[in-house]
Design an enzyme around this catalytic site. Sequence first.
Site, PDB file in Angstrom:
ATOM      1  N   GLY A  12       0.854  -1.189   0.000  1.00  0.00           N
ATOM      2  CA  GLY A  12       0.000   0.000   0.000  1.00  0.00           C
ATOM      3  C   GLY A  12       0.888   1.236   0.000  1.00  0.00           C
ATOM      4  O   GLY A  12       0.540   2.274   0.551  1.00  0.00           O
ATOM      5  N   GLU A 226     -10.769  15.861  19.212  1.00  0.00           N
ATOM      6  CA  GLU A 226     -10.146  16.394  18.009  1.00  0.00           C
ATOM      7  C   GLU A 226     -10.897  17.639  17.587  1.00  0.00           C
ATOM      8  O   GLU A 226     -12.117  17.688  17.725  1.00  0.00           O
ATOM      9  CB  GLU A 226     -10.170  15.357  16.881  1.00  0.00           C
ATOM     10  N   HIS A 250      -8.073   2.523  20.816  1.00  0.00           N
ATOM     11  CA  HIS A 250      -7.126   3.408  21.495  1.00  0.00           C
ATOM     12  C   HIS A 250      -7.474   3.620  22.972  1.00  0.00           C
ATOM     13  O   HIS A 250      -6.639   3.440  23.850  1.00  0.00           O
ATOM     14  CB  HIS A 250      -7.071   4.770  20.799  1.00  0.00           C
ATOM     15  N   LYS A 342      -6.987  17.212  22.116  1.00  0.00           N
ATOM     16  CA  LYS A 342      -6.387  16.824  23.385  1.00  0.00           C
ATOM     17  C   LYS A 342      -6.694  15.367  23.688  1.00  0.00           C
ATOM     18  O   LYS A 342      -7.790  14.891  23.419  1.00  0.00           O
ATOM     19  CB  LYS A 342      -7.000  17.683  24.490  1.00  0.00           C
ATOM     20  N   TYR A 378       0.233  16.130  35.731  1.00  0.00           N
ATOM     21  CA  TYR A 378       0.167  17.027  36.868  1.00  0.00           C
ATOM     22  C   TYR A 378      -0.832  16.538  37.888  1.00  0.00           C
ATOM     23  O   TYR A 378      -1.786  15.833  37.567  1.00  0.00           O
ATOM     24  CB  TYR A 378      -0.100  18.468  36.451  1.00  0.00           C
ATOM     25  N   ASP A 398       3.575  19.887  38.786  1.00  0.00           N
ATOM     26  CA  ASP A 398       3.469  19.837  37.339  1.00  0.00           C
ATOM     27  C   ASP A 398       4.742  19.291  36.692  1.00  0.00           C
ATOM     28  O   ASP A 398       5.817  19.840  36.887  1.00  0.00           O
ATOM     29  CB  ASP A 398       3.188  21.282  36.869  1.00  0.00           C
TER      30      ASP A 398
HETATM   31  C1  BG6 Z   1      -6.665   7.077  14.132  1.00  0.00           C
HETATM   32  C2  BG6 Z   1      -8.097   7.384  13.782  1.00  0.00           C
HETATM   33  O1  BG6 Z   1      -6.555   5.738  14.538  1.00  0.00           O
HETATM   34  O2  BG6 Z   1      -6.247   7.923  15.171  1.00  0.00           O
HETATM   35  C3  BG6 Z   1      -8.251   8.823  13.407  1.00  0.00           C
HETATM   36  O3  BG6 Z   1      -8.516   6.546  12.718  1.00  0.00           O
HETATM   37  C4  BG6 Z   1      -7.670   9.746  14.456  1.00  0.00           C
HETATM   38  O4  BG6 Z   1      -9.612   9.149  13.203  1.00  0.00           O
HETATM   39  C5  BG6 Z   1      -6.265   9.297  14.844  1.00  0.00           C
HETATM   40  O5  BG6 Z   1      -7.633  11.048  13.942  1.00  0.00           O
HETATM   41  C6  BG6 Z   1      -5.752  10.069  16.045  1.00  0.00           C
HETATM   42  O6  BG6 Z   1      -4.418   9.772  16.276  1.00  0.00           O
HETATM   43  P1  BG6 Z   1      -3.520  10.785  17.117  1.00  0.00           P
HETATM   44  O7  BG6 Z   1      -2.220  10.062  17.272  1.00  0.00           O
HETATM   45  O8  BG6 Z   1      -3.423  12.032  16.326  1.00  0.00           O
HETATM   46  O9  BG6 Z   1      -4.225  10.987  18.411  1.00  0.00           O
END
Ligand code: BG6
Length: 484
Positions: A12, A226, A250, A342, A378, A398
């Site tokens: 890819g 985001e 995540h 964040k 912190y 901190d």
């Molecule tokens: C990815 C998601 O796994 O992680 C995305 O598919 C997201 O939607 C990204 O924007 C966020 O990664 P990071 O490292 O910027 O927090």
Amino acid sequence: SEAACLSIVVLGASGDLAKKKTFPALFKLYRQGFLQSHEVYIFGYARTKISDDDLRDRIRGYLTPNKNAAEGHTEDATKFLQLIKYVCGAYDTEEGFQCLDKEISEYEISKKSIEGSSRRLFYLALPPSVYPPVCKMIRTCCMNKSDLGGWTRIVVEKPFGKDLESAERLSNQIGELFEEPQIYRIDHYLGKELVQNLLVLRFANRFFLPSWNHDNISSVQIVFREDIGTEGRGGYFDEYGIIRDIIQNHLLQVLCLVAMEKPVSLKPEHIRDEKVKVLQSVAPIKDEEVVLGQYDGYLDDPTVPDGSNTPTFATIVLRIHNERWEGVPFVLKAGKALASRKAEIRIQFKEVPGDIFKSQKQGRNELVIRLQPSEAMYMKLTVKQPGLKMATIQSELDLSYGQRYQDVTIPEAYERLILDTIRGDQQHFVRRDELKVAWEIFTPLLHRIDKGEFKSVPYKPGSRGPDKADELLKEVGYVPTQGY
Ligand code: BG6
């Protein structure tokens, strides 16, 4: 020797992930001497008919210098790009893969004079739909040559399926072709500095050992925000939604590291055994502990189907039924198109019993671990307000990484994880049984959302998300502190 002759194949190669993440990470490793030109060769593989130089030109712009190592960047980039060769072929026929094997073998043979070994790393920067055929082709045509020793490993990216059933199907298909120690399932959050720090923080500090439990902790929040929407990837995103995109992988991985028991040792299997156990202790999700949202304007994206109910925001409370965590809500929250970017963990402690200062009204103790941006940890604590008055205020201990570790460039998640795949360390990769339990937790809810039985409420782009999410947070006992 182990050092000689490594072939890295990026499948890819002409796609976005390869360009933005995989090749730049390889370049960073190269610059730091982890990949040496006399022992590594990189093959890009894809369907697009382009030349070696076309591929190099596509990648070049994404090779950026580290802030502390700009010198020599351009020359190094040129040298690095010379290590890349492009092979064009389909993902489901033997022809292209035979061609790839021939190229790799020629490279290996040319190296035999300096103790060649056949180490082959296949990085699938591809959509999961082609994982099965690609794995089959690698298995059939491209395995390491046993007369040279070495190994073959494959690296795969999420999404690993869409629910329990599809994930298991995918796992079975790949599992018939490769052994678990050959499969590296990347969750790039496991490569982040402050995620890797969690076990050290918890198990190497006496402070936290006795307080890390339901006697002392009132809630845990794991938050991803985001400030951008699904720009350009609405089509992909709409099929998955925020729970599959961020929370099931995540944030749940972070939860494992916050909540798991101490592993017997740092061996990858010991750590992953504990992660599986904590996931197995998660109770079924309750409807009243879920808030889903969709930002206004999401449906205007031409790649998003009309009337889609896909959540771009979710707050979900998980309950871990075990001795340590009974009664403590773990709030997983993720959203796109919010006010800021964040990712952080907030661990809020209970009030001090018999509060003689009446100080707890000003805020409870809280440990905040900020994964990004600007890595930091912190602790919010109560101190005497400096001065003549006997009054209390909330202040912070901190540790900001940018200030404290000025000379260190924190590695990118991908850089670290790719190095682990070369070294054969699976600690920061998701094991098959872990993936299965992760899907078990979310599949019932996901199926209901897919059927339209669970509605997303609208929220304004650039906001904190739906008000209902903050209400839920308060209902489960969180007392807002500054910056939450
Ligand atoms: C990815 C998601 O796994 O992680 C995305 O598919 C997201 O939607 C990204 O924007 C966020 O990664 P990071 O490292 O910027 O927090």
